[in-house]
Scaffold this motif. Structure first.
Motif, short mmCIF file in Angstrom:
data_model
loop_
_atom_site.label_atom_id
_atom_site.label_comp_id
_atom_site.label_asym_id
_atom_site.label_seq_id
_atom_site.Cartn_x
_atom_site.Cartn_y
_atom_site.Cartn_z
N ARG A 278 -21.92 -14.66 24.70
CA ARG A 278 -21.72 -12.91 23.99
C ARG A 278 -21.81 -13.22 22.57
O ARG A 278 -21.78 -14.31 21.87
CB ARG A 278 -20.11 -12.88 24.38
CG ARG A 278 -19.90 -12.68 25.92
CD ARG A 278 -20.48 -11.56 26.46
NE ARG A 278 -20.03 -11.43 27.92
CZ ARG A 278 -20.75 -12.13 29.12
NH1 ARG A 278 -21.94 -12.93 28.83
NH2 ARG A 278 -20.11 -11.87 30.23
N LEU A 279 -21.87 -12.00 22.09
CA LEU A 279 -21.96 -11.85 20.66
C LEU A 279 -20.57 -11.20 19.89
O LEU A 279 -19.86 -10.40 20.65
CB LEU A 279 -23.20 -10.66 19.97
CG LEU A 279 -24.61 -11.00 20.39
CD1 LEU A 279 -25.46 -10.00 20.24
CD2 LEU A 279 -24.87 -12.34 19.59
N ARG A 280 -20.48 -11.79 18.76
CA ARG A 280 -19.06 -11.40 17.90
C ARG A 280 -19.83 -9.94 17.44
O ARG A 280 -20.65 -10.04 16.53
CB ARG A 280 -18.70 -12.11 16.96
CG ARG A 280 -17.48 -11.91 16.25
CD ARG A 280 -17.07 -13.11 15.57
NE ARG A 280 -18.02 -13.40 14.48
CZ ARG A 280 -18.66 -14.27 14.22
NH1 ARG A 280 -18.65 -15.10 15.14
NH2 ARG A 280 -19.27 -14.40 13.20
N VAL A 281 -18.90 -8.91 17.66
CA VAL A 281 -19.58 -7.33 17.05
C VAL A 281 -18.37 -7.13 16.01
O VAL A 281 -17.19 -7.33 16.27
CB VAL A 281 -19.31 -6.51 18.23
CG1 VAL A 281 -19.78 -4.97 17.92
CG2 VAL A 281 -20.11 -7.09 19.51
N SER A 282 -18.97 -6.65 15.00
CA SER A 282 -18.04 -6.11 13.85
C SER A 282 -18.71 -4.77 13.29
O SER A 282 -20.10 -5.02 13.16
CB SER A 282 -17.73 -6.96 12.73
OG SER A 282 -19.00 -7.65 12.13
N GLY A 283 -18.10 -4.01 12.84
CA GLY A 283 -18.79 -2.70 12.45
C GLY A 283 -19.06 -1.43 13.12
O GLY A 283 -18.90 -1.66 14.42
N THR A 284 -19.83 -0.52 12.79
CA THR A 284 -19.99 0.70 13.70
C THR A 284 -21.44 1.08 13.51
O THR A 284 -21.86 2.15 13.85
CB THR A 284 -19.04 1.78 13.35
OG1 THR A 284 -19.36 2.15 11.99
CG2 THR A 284 -17.70 1.58 13.65
N GLU A 289 -23.90 -1.68 17.38
CA GLU A 289 -23.94 -0.90 18.80
C GLU A 289 -24.86 -1.61 19.79
O GLU A 289 -24.78 -1.80 21.09
CB GLU A 289 -24.40 0.57 18.72
CG GLU A 289 -24.48 1.18 20.04
CD GLU A 289 -23.28 1.46 20.84
OE1 GLU A 289 -23.16 1.75 21.86
OE2 GLU A 289 -22.20 1.50 19.96
N LEU A 290 -25.84 -2.33 19.16
CA LEU A 290 -26.95 -2.95 19.88
C LEU A 290 -26.35 -4.61 20.48
O LEU A 290 -26.38 -4.77 21.63
CB LEU A 290 -28.18 -3.51 19.16
CG LEU A 290 -29.16 -4.33 19.64
CD1 LEU A 290 -29.77 -3.57 20.80
CD2 LEU A 290 -30.39 -4.67 18.44
N SER A 291 -25.51 -4.84 19.48
CA SER A 291 -24.67 -6.09 20.00
C SER A 291 -23.66 -5.68 21.26
O SER A 291 -23.72 -6.67 22.29
CB SER A 291 -23.81 -6.59 18.94
OG SER A 291 -24.72 -7.14 17.90
N ARG A 292 -22.95 -4.37 21.00
CA ARG A 292 -22.25 -4.20 22.28
C ARG A 292 -22.96 -4.14 23.38
O ARG A 292 -22.74 -4.35 24.61
CB ARG A 292 -21.41 -3.01 21.93
CG ARG A 292 -20.38 -3.16 20.60
CD ARG A 292 -19.64 -1.89 20.59
NE ARG A 292 -18.80 -1.95 19.41
CZ ARG A 292 -19.03 -1.60 18.11
NH1 ARG A 292 -20.15 -0.99 17.98
NH2 ARG A 292 -18.20 -1.82 17.06
N THR A 293 -24.16 -3.46 23.34
CA THR A 293 -24.91 -3.12 24.67
C THR A 293 -25.32 -4.34 25.09
O THR A 293 -25.38 -4.68 26.30
CB THR A 293 -26.29 -2.45 24.20
OG1 THR A 293 -25.86 -1.25 23.43
CG2 THR A 293 -27.15 -2.09 25.36
#
Length: 554
Positions: A278-284, A289-293
């Protein structure tokens, strides 16, 4: 007496001539002018051609794009600044020199008699050249005898040959008086360079009413040096701007590409089977968004793979359990069928065919169970190699002799060819290939053994009709039948698949093709030493297997 200085609004005219500075004269409205000529085509900034360079790195492409943008902006700004400063410097210098020359012509040359002597012209020229603008003066007139006389402030540096013909013609050309032109003669000028490349300003006019004609020559070398220094300064500023842009591009690329790099690493880990990545996601932003996807995709993929693995494991366990459960009753049934087969000749002729059918089907079912158990081991990854030094010719001979195929098989193998392989699995492969050739191709079956470097090649060729082209890609598929009209053949459809798996576990391969001379050819390629394929997990004997299978199945 007035100097013909084109006093129509205080402006001057410029003659066409090579101009090292490419400056445009600023003339007030109402003044006569001669179009300025060029000594060549105006050249823009040099284009940098990146030929044969493969920009495969995104970071490099970003730096190059930033650099090109910065270079374009810096060159444009420097070019505009240089052009504006050049215009200002040259216009200010030439206006000051021409104004002074015009005043000197009016005050000094205009006070000369209509027909001055050469001494008068030279004295006046010397006094005019001593002005604050420091230019050379050339005066031309007619003496009392009607001869042309010349007065020069500096005979060595300025003569009539230094004055362009076009300028002389323009200065001496008499223009008709009209509403827009109140003077017969005008002041003309042009810029030129000498053979040494030094720029000069040349101007000329004549005194009204038959007075002398005057020319001035002023060196523009100081202005040229100042403009050269300005050009160097702008060039250095452009270089510094380019370096700064490259550094900023590097910083921006690092900021942008770091998440992309993490995404690439995560994708590689995911491709290696580490589905919990999994990737650590920060920001908007878009990268977040690509990391969340990516995380959602990886999570869904992990769930689906886990579900499929669970189902596959259940199916594999079911096949293994079923095979084990069938094996016990099959052992008893096989013993009974062997007794019935021995007594078949003494049975009632009405019962004998049924007994022989039961015997045949029992053997077929026994082979199918053995093959299913073998396939289950391959699928579960529990199949292991038990290596030994094998004489290939002896191994093939034993395989053929055990199955009573000596009369139907032609062996072409040199004695003494050895390999370190698993003899039991090699026997399974050979039995399947030779048995398949005898059953579907027809005898004689030729088995050829050759050594190819570190590999061993075993070719099995039959003399049958060959394999249909549409069947060739599927001959190693499990349960594949070449003819849909014969679903109940003697084979199970697993033999060639098991042979291929046994070749793979050795690090080898099996290929099938049709011979140009007729018949099918199966080529088995194995390494002569399969030691590198042996895995020995901790606490587990690599040569230990819970079950063993042998025999022929197709």
């Amino acid at each position: 007496m007035r100097a013909a200085a084109a006093r129509q609004g205080g402006g001057r005219a410029v003659l066409a001539d090579p101009d090292p500075y490419r400056a445009r004269s600023r003339l007030p409205a109402g003044h006569a002018s001669v179009t300025e000529a060029s000594d060549g085509k105006r050249r823009g900034p040099t284009r940098r051609v990146l030929a044969g360079l493969r920009l495969t790195s995104l970071r490099l492409r970003l730096v190059v794009v930033f650099g090109l943008v910065a270079l374009t902006a810096a060159v444009s700004a420097s070019g505009i600044a240089y052009w504006l400063n050049r215009e200002a410097v040259l216009t200010r210098t030439q206006d000051a020199a021409l104004n002074d020359f015009e005043e000197e012509m009016q005050n000094r040359a205009g006070s000369l008699p209509p027909r001055p002597t050469q001494d008068d012209l030279e004295a006046t020229a010397v006094r005019m050249s001593q002005s604050s603008q420091r230019y050379s003066v050339l005066l031309i007139g007619e003496d009392p005898d009607g001869k042309t006389v010349v007065g020069n402030s500096d005979l060595d540096s300025f003569t009539l040959t230094d004055v362009p013909k076009s300028l002389q013609k323009a200065v001496n050309e008499k223009r008709p008086l009209e509403k827009g032109n109140k003077d017969e003669y005008h002041l003309f000028w042009q810029r030129k360079t000498d053979t040494g490349g030094t720029p000069f300003l040349v101007g000329g006019t004549r005194v009204m009413g038959g007075g002398p004609t005057g020319y001035m020559l002023k060196s523009l070398e100081p202005e040229s040096e100042d403009l050269g220094s300005l050009a160097w300064s702008l060039g250095i500023a452009t270089g510094l701007a380019l370096i700064g842009a490259a550094l900023l591009a590097q910083a921006a690329a690092t900021t942008v590409l770091k998440p992309v790099h993490r995404l690439g690493v995560a994708a590689r880990r995911l491709g290696e089977g580490k589905l919990d990545t999994r990737l650590r996601v920060s920001g908007t932003d878009e990268l977040a968004e690509l990391s969340r996807t990516f995380n959602r995709t990886a999570e869904n993929l992990e769930k689906k793979v886990a579900d499929m693995s669970s189902r596959e494991e259940s199916s594999r366990r079911f096949v293994a359990d079923m095979s084990h459960e069938l094996r016990t009753p099959l052992t008893a049934i096989t013993a009974v069928t062997e007794v019935l087969e021995e007594e078949a000749d003494s049975l009632d002729p009405m019962i004998e065919p049924a007994v022989r059918l039961v015997v045949s089907e029992t053997r077929r079912l026994n082979d199918l169970v053995e093959n299913l158990m073998e396939v289950t081991r391959f699928d579960a990854g529990t199949a292991r190699l038990v290596l030994d030094d094998v004489d290939i010719a002896d191994q093939i001979t034993a395989c053929i002799d055990t199955r009573a195929w000596l009369d139907a098989v032609d062996l072409d193998a040199e004695r003494g060819i050895t390999a370190r392989l698993d003899p039991r699995r090699l026997d399974v492969v050979l039995a399947n290939l030779i048995g398949n050739a005898l059953k579907h191709g027809g005898s004689p079956v030729r088995v050829q053994v050759r050594v190819d470097g570190d590999d061993l090649l075993i070719r099995v060729r039959d003399h049958g009709p060959g394999i249909p082209e549409e069947v060739l890609p599927h001959v190693f598929d499990r349960f594949y039948k070449a003819s849909a009209s014969r679903p109940r053949s003697e084979g199970s459809g697993l033999g060639l698949s098991i042979a291929l798996e046994n070749a793979h576990i050795h690090g080898g391969e099996i290929t099938a093709e049709n011979s140009a001379e007729g018949g099918a050819v199966f080529t088995l390629r194995l390494p002569r030493d399969a030691s590198h394929m042996v895995e020995r997990p901790a606490g587990e004997d690599a040569g230990e297997e819970s079950e063993e299978s042998s025999g022929v199945s197709s």
